[in-house]
Enzyme design. Structure first.
Site, PDB file in Angstrom:
ATOM      1  N   ALA A   1     -41.161   5.378   2.830  1.00  0.00           N
ATOM      2  CA  ALA A   1     -40.588   6.243   1.794  1.00  0.00           C
ATOM      3  C   ALA A   1     -39.557   5.514   0.954  1.00  0.00           C
ATOM      4  O   ALA A   1     -39.382   5.824  -0.231  1.00  0.00           O
ATOM      5  CB  ALA A   1     -39.969   7.486   2.430  1.00  0.00           C
TER       6      ALA A   1
ATOM      7  N   ASN B   1     -31.647  15.078   5.390  1.00  0.00           N
ATOM      8  CA  ASN B   1     -31.960  14.457   6.673  1.00  0.00           C
ATOM      9  C   ASN B   1     -30.836  14.569   7.696  1.00  0.00           C
ATOM     10  O   ASN B   1     -31.094  14.513   8.900  1.00  0.00           O
ATOM     11  CB  ASN B   1     -32.309  12.978   6.473  1.00  0.00           C
ATOM     12  CG  ASN B   1     -31.240  12.220   5.715  1.00  0.00           C
ATOM     13  OD1 ASN B   1     -30.896  12.568   4.581  1.00  0.00           O
ATOM     14  ND2 ASN B   1     -30.712  11.164   6.307  1.00  0.00           N
TER      15      ASN B   1
ATOM     16  N   THR C   1     -52.563  -5.252   0.330  1.00  0.00           N
ATOM     17  CA  THR C   1     -53.703  -4.761   1.078  1.00  0.00           C
ATOM     18  C   THR C   1     -53.278  -3.634   2.006  1.00  0.00           C
ATOM     19  O   THR C   1     -52.337  -3.782   2.783  1.00  0.00           O
ATOM     20  CB  THR C   1     -54.327  -5.895   1.919  1.00  0.00           C
ATOM     21  OG1 THR C   1     -54.737  -6.946   1.035  1.00  0.00           O
ATOM     22  CG2 THR C   1     -55.521  -5.399   2.727  1.00  0.00           C
TER      23      THR C   1
ATOM     24  N   CYS D   1     -30.516   5.779   9.605  1.00  0.00           N
ATOM     25  CA  CYS D   1     -30.419   4.654   8.669  1.00  0.00           C
ATOM     26  C   CYS D   1     -28.997   4.126   8.542  1.00  0.00           C
ATOM     27  O   CYS D   1     -28.777   3.029   8.061  1.00  0.00           O
ATOM     28  CB  CYS D   1     -30.934   5.080   7.297  1.00  0.00           C
ATOM     29  SG  CYS D   1     -32.686   5.503   7.312  1.00  0.00           S
TER      30      CYS D   1
END
Length: 357
Positions: free
Chosen positions: A72, A140, A221, A303
């Site tokens: 995110a 959060n 990828t 975080c």
């Protein structure tokens, strides 16, 4: 071990694990192809990614496209940096660091205040040069639900784009109006290392990672295993949304009883009830966590753990440094049993009482 830290990450759903194994092992050992290759195996891998794209999109508004990202944080950076240059980026005071640090790095941050209940109301002026408004759906740290529909309307009235960080909301509440929406698989029982940005049709972004543009607006990828796991987790979230909500409400009611002598941070009602952020005067949270090693809970957002900084979210709702540093976050969800919640709360309360509180 008792896990009560669902805002940090969620346990992997069995359905997501099974979907991933299909692209890690495969029934015949051939599930290793590059999904961007034109041959048969590549097309098979590509088909799995498109199925996952449909599953992820099913919980987001119609009329947009899904760009898979590594997480995110990348999705939010792509949204903020890729949607234009110049002008201000208006953000709520309780946004995730991926939003406010990116806006600050661009020298464009305009901070919108929040109430003591943790809501960012629209009775605030936007700068004349505002090009983007970013208000998260569910916070959060304290779980408060933001008035994103109203903020979307306000942004449109000011000719600005509207970005929603829906990392904590996806699969839990409906997400309706936005120009861009960021999500992360590991917050709804999918794997880590995969996220997505939903972009409204007609909105073009400037790629922030060049070198192939496999996703159109993003290079790199894709991992069929991670994408398939995210898609499966999204499908389960859609199927179980009502059931998960009912379970969380039951846990919330019990948690409020178990922590009845703690002060609640943020709104009681306008919040996601799988997030209990509470404080106790004089609490030494580091000692509490040390004495509750078998209970996984948080002293703040994951975080920011270890930074030593006071939570900017708790300060934004008016808490002092002491109050913020005496707060804990207990998170629960789909796989949390009532017995685990009760046992975890008992350990936390006993450790707090041992501090004379």
């Amino acid at each position: 071990m008792i896990y009560l830290d669902y805002q940090s990450t969620t346990p992997l759903a069995p359905e997501a694990r099974d979907a991933m194994l299909r692209w890690l092992d495969g029934p015949d050992g051939t599930a290793f192809a590059n999904p961007h290759s034109p041959h048969k195996l590549g097309r098979q891998a590509k088909a799995s990614i498109e199925l996952a794209r449909e599953r992820v999109a099913a919980l987001l508004p119609p009329g947009g496209r899904i760009i898979f990202t590594g997480n995110a944080c990348e999705a939010l950076n792509l949204a903020i940096r890729g949607s234009g240059t110049g002008g201000s980026v208006s953000i709520s005071a309780i946004e995730h660091a991926a939003v406010y640090e990116t806006a600050e790095a661009l020298g464009a941050a305009h901070v919108l205040n929040v109430s003591k209940e943790g809501q960012c109301n629209t009775a605030q002026d936007l700068p004349n040069d505002c090009r983007l408004v970013a208000v998260m759906s569910i916070n959060n740290e304290i779980g408060t639900i933001q008035p994103t529909v109203d903020w979307h309307r306000k942004a449109k009235e000011n000719n600005a784009l509207f970005l929603v960080d829906a990392v904590q909301a996806y699969g839990k509440i409906e997400i309706t109006q936005a120009d861009m929406i960021a999500i992360s698989a590991h917050k709804f029982h999918g794997p880590k290392g995969i996220g997505a940005l939903w972009v409204r049709d007609g909105l073009e972004l400037e790629p922030q990672i060049t070198g192939g543009l496999q996703e159109g607006d993003r290079s790199g990828t894709l991992s069929p295993a991670l994408v398939a796991g995210m898609g499966a987790a999204a499908a389960v979230a859609k199927e179980r949304m009502a059931e998960d909500h009912e379970h969380v409400e039951e846990l919330w009611k019990r948690a409020r009883d178990l922590f009845s002598d703690w002060e609640l941070n943020g709104s009681e009602d306008t919040r996601y009830h799988g997030n209990l952020n509470v404080r106790r005067k004089g609490l030494d949270v580091n000692r509490l966590m040390s004495e509750c090693r078998d209970v996984m809970f948080s002293a703040g957002s994951a975080c920011a753990s270890g930074s030593g900084k006071t939570s900017h979210v708790l300060k934004a709702i008016g808490l002092s440094d002491k109050q913020a540093k005496s707060s804990i976050r207990v998170g629960f969800g789909r796989y949390t049993s009532l017995e685990d919640l009760e046992a975890g709360a008992k350990a936390i309360n006993e450790a707090a009482k041992a501090q004379g509180l």
